[in-house]
Design a protein around this motif. Sequence first.
Motif, PDB file in Angstrom:
ATOM      1  N   MET A 142      -0.682  -1.667 -11.756  1.00 28.63           N
ATOM      2  CA  MET A 142      -0.395  -2.904 -11.030  1.00 28.63           C
ATOM      3  C   MET A 142      -0.642  -2.722  -9.539  1.00 28.63           C
ATOM      4  O   MET A 142      -1.180  -3.612  -8.872  1.00 28.63           O
ATOM      5  CB  MET A 142       1.050  -3.332 -11.276  1.00 28.63           C
ATOM      6  N   SER A 143      -0.247  -1.558  -9.013  1.00 28.70           N
ATOM      7  CA  SER A 143      -0.459  -1.278  -7.593  1.00 28.70           C
ATOM      8  C   SER A 143      -1.945  -1.298  -7.248  1.00 28.70           C
ATOM      9  O   SER A 143      -2.356  -1.893  -6.237  1.00 28.70           O
ATOM     10  CB  SER A 143       0.144   0.082  -7.244  1.00 28.70           C
ATOM     11  N   PRO A 178      -2.653 -10.685   0.166  1.00 26.62           N
ATOM     12  CA  PRO A 178      -2.586 -11.945   0.928  1.00 26.62           C
ATOM     13  C   PRO A 178      -2.070 -13.105   0.086  1.00 26.62           C
ATOM     14  O   PRO A 178      -1.311 -13.946   0.581  1.00 26.62           O
ATOM     15  CB  PRO A 178      -4.037 -12.163   1.362  1.00 26.62           C
ATOM     16  N   LEU A 179      -2.462 -13.145  -1.183  1.00 25.85           N
ATOM     17  CA  LEU A 179      -1.996 -14.211  -2.065  1.00 25.85           C
ATOM     18  C   LEU A 179      -0.528 -14.012  -2.444  1.00 25.85           C
ATOM     19  O   LEU A 179       0.274 -14.957  -2.423  1.00 25.85           O
ATOM     20  CB  LEU A 179      -2.858 -14.259  -3.326  1.00 25.85           C
ATOM     21  N   LEU A 180      -0.159 -12.773  -2.762  1.00 26.36           N
ATOM     22  CA  LEU A 180       1.215 -12.481  -3.156  1.00 26.36           C
ATOM     23  C   LEU A 180       2.196 -12.752  -2.022  1.00 26.36           C
ATOM     24  O   LEU A 180       3.362 -13.063  -2.261  1.00 26.36           O
ATOM     25  CB  LEU A 180       1.330 -11.019  -3.607  1.00 26.36           C
ATOM     26  N   ARG A 181       1.695 -12.662  -0.802  1.00 27.37           N
ATOM     27  CA  ARG A 181       2.567 -12.880   0.355  1.00 27.37           C
ATOM     28  C   ARG A 181       3.069 -14.328   0.414  1.00 27.37           C
ATOM     29  O   ARG A 181       4.139 -14.583   0.957  1.00 27.37           O
ATOM     30  CB  ARG A 181       1.817 -12.522   1.636  1.00 27.37           C
ATOM     31  N   PHE A 182       2.312 -15.264  -0.153  1.00 25.42           N
ATOM     32  CA  PHE A 182       2.772 -16.651  -0.194  1.00 25.42           C
ATOM     33  C   PHE A 182       3.998 -16.778  -1.102  1.00 25.42           C
ATOM     34  O   PHE A 182       4.876 -17.598  -0.863  1.00 25.42           O
ATOM     35  CB  PHE A 182       1.655 -17.577  -0.682  1.00 25.42           C
ATOM     36  N   MET A 183       4.052 -15.951  -2.142  1.00 20.39           N
ATOM     37  CA  MET A 183       5.180 -15.985  -3.062  1.00 20.39           C
ATOM     38  C   MET A 183       6.332 -15.111  -2.580  1.00 20.39           C
ATOM     39  O   MET A 183       7.500 -15.399  -2.843  1.00 20.39           O
ATOM     40  CB  MET A 183       4.723 -15.538  -4.453  1.00 20.39           C
ATOM     41  N   ASP A 239       0.808  -1.218   0.000  1.00 24.67           N
ATOM     42  CA  ASP A 239       0.000   0.000   0.000  1.00 24.67           C
ATOM     43  C   ASP A 239       0.843   1.270   0.000  1.00 24.67           C
ATOM     44  O   ASP A 239       0.349   2.360   0.287  1.00 24.67           O
ATOM     45  CB  ASP A 239      -0.946   0.014   1.199  1.00 24.67           C
ATOM     46  N   SER A 240       2.109   1.152  -0.324  1.00 24.07           N
ATOM     47  CA  SER A 240       2.996   2.314  -0.299  1.00 24.07           C
ATOM     48  C   SER A 240       2.631   3.310  -1.394  1.00 24.07           C
ATOM     49  O   SER A 240       2.386   2.946  -2.545  1.00 24.07           O
ATOM     50  CB  SER A 240       4.442   1.872  -0.491  1.00 24.07           C
ATOM     51  N   ARG A 275      -2.273  -4.390  -4.375  1.00 24.87           N
ATOM     52  CA  ARG A 275      -3.072  -4.145  -3.167  1.00 24.87           C
ATOM     53  C   ARG A 275      -4.197  -5.165  -2.981  1.00 24.87           C
ATOM     54  O   ARG A 275      -4.340  -5.744  -1.903  1.00 24.87           O
ATOM     55  CB  ARG A 275      -3.620  -2.717  -3.191  1.00 24.87           C
ATOM     56  N   PRO A 276      -4.976  -5.447  -4.003  1.00 18.71           N
ATOM     57  CA  PRO A 276      -6.073  -6.412  -3.791  1.00 18.71           C
ATOM     58  C   PRO A 276      -5.595  -7.834  -3.516  1.00 18.71           C
ATOM     59  O   PRO A 276      -6.246  -8.577  -2.777  1.00 18.71           O
ATOM     60  CB  PRO A 276      -6.851  -6.351  -5.105  1.00 18.71           C
ATOM     61  N   LEU A 277      -4.466  -8.203  -4.117  1.00 22.15           N
ATOM     62  CA  LEU A 277      -4.012  -9.596  -4.015  1.00 22.15           C
ATOM     63  C   LEU A 277      -2.876  -9.787  -3.014  1.00 22.15           C
ATOM     64  O   LEU A 277      -2.201 -10.813  -3.034  1.00 22.15           O
ATOM     65  CB  LEU A 277      -3.569 -10.098  -5.397  1.00 22.15           C
TER      66      LEU A 277
END
Length: 347
Positions: A262-263, A272-277, A247-248, A268-270
Amino acid sequence: MSGTIVLTGANGSAALWTVRYLLQHHPDKHLILTVRDTSDADANTNLLREALAEYPDASSSVRPLDLSNLTAVHEFAERLVDEVSGGKVPKLESIISNAFYWNLASAMQMTGDGYEKTFQVNHIAHSVLVLRLLGSFAKDGGRIVLFTSDTHWPGKSALEKIKPRIPANLDELAKPPADEPEDHMAHGQNRYALSKLAILMWMYALNRHLQKVCDDSILSEIHLTISKNTRFSNITAVAINPGNLSDSRALRVNTPAMIQMMSKYIIRPLRPLLRFMDPTMRTSSEAGTDVAKLAVNEASPGYRGFLTLLKEDTSSPDSLNETVQEEIWAKTLEWTGISAATAGIST
């Protein structure tokens, strides 16, 4: 009252959360919060003032500081040194060098000081603050929090097209060649990465000079008598990679439309999913809280070195070259115009 905490870029995405944490959990601290624009026309500075208004009894001030003007930085530091020595504000407890600049959307910019703007704002100006203010820390020491990122490590940034390598001629860090070929995003990202690599390497050298006992010849060479005053050995410097902040506001400033899109629609929306990667993908509130904990020694007390989030970590192989670290240390003194007479340190 406890010590003073200096925070640059205090109206930034993560910095606002740093301020909130300090106000809530350390109301005894005196906060000196610097921003480039203190006017009511700046929406981000207004957000900072709104946070301060929730804690009317807190001791704080919002002050202008333009890191792209080294004269202004020296004058700011000089005034603060006088305030501390005169007892108007408490001794320093920490300096949080949060402010930063990048430009991925247009050609390289030079400051009035003749340095590339990204490198001056991110590294040179903060080095001025740190070196000029060392003598204003309390006798029991304190902490310097510097900011690096995973971009310092070749191959770790998805935006990387040019690998960050320290040039043989260090002056090219502060005065790089023009963007050729004309790919402003690639060169802008590289300048940002190089500033974060230089900050990291300077941090290692700073810690050594704060701790070691030097003979007069070395003191003459580096122009600073840090080792003559044993209390400086109690100051610890860390360089933190605070993570990739979903969210920067940085993703929406001086960036191509592609990154802004992309931001908004992916990062921002994804998150939680991106955090797995990417385990370092997180929010500004998480990063800002970590930085506050570092500043008051709640996190990694006494530690000197590199951190990824709050994990004590090993930085890139290139960054660990002590010879180049010392070369950057010496060159930074030259860029900043720092000497024993101006560093706030007794000879």
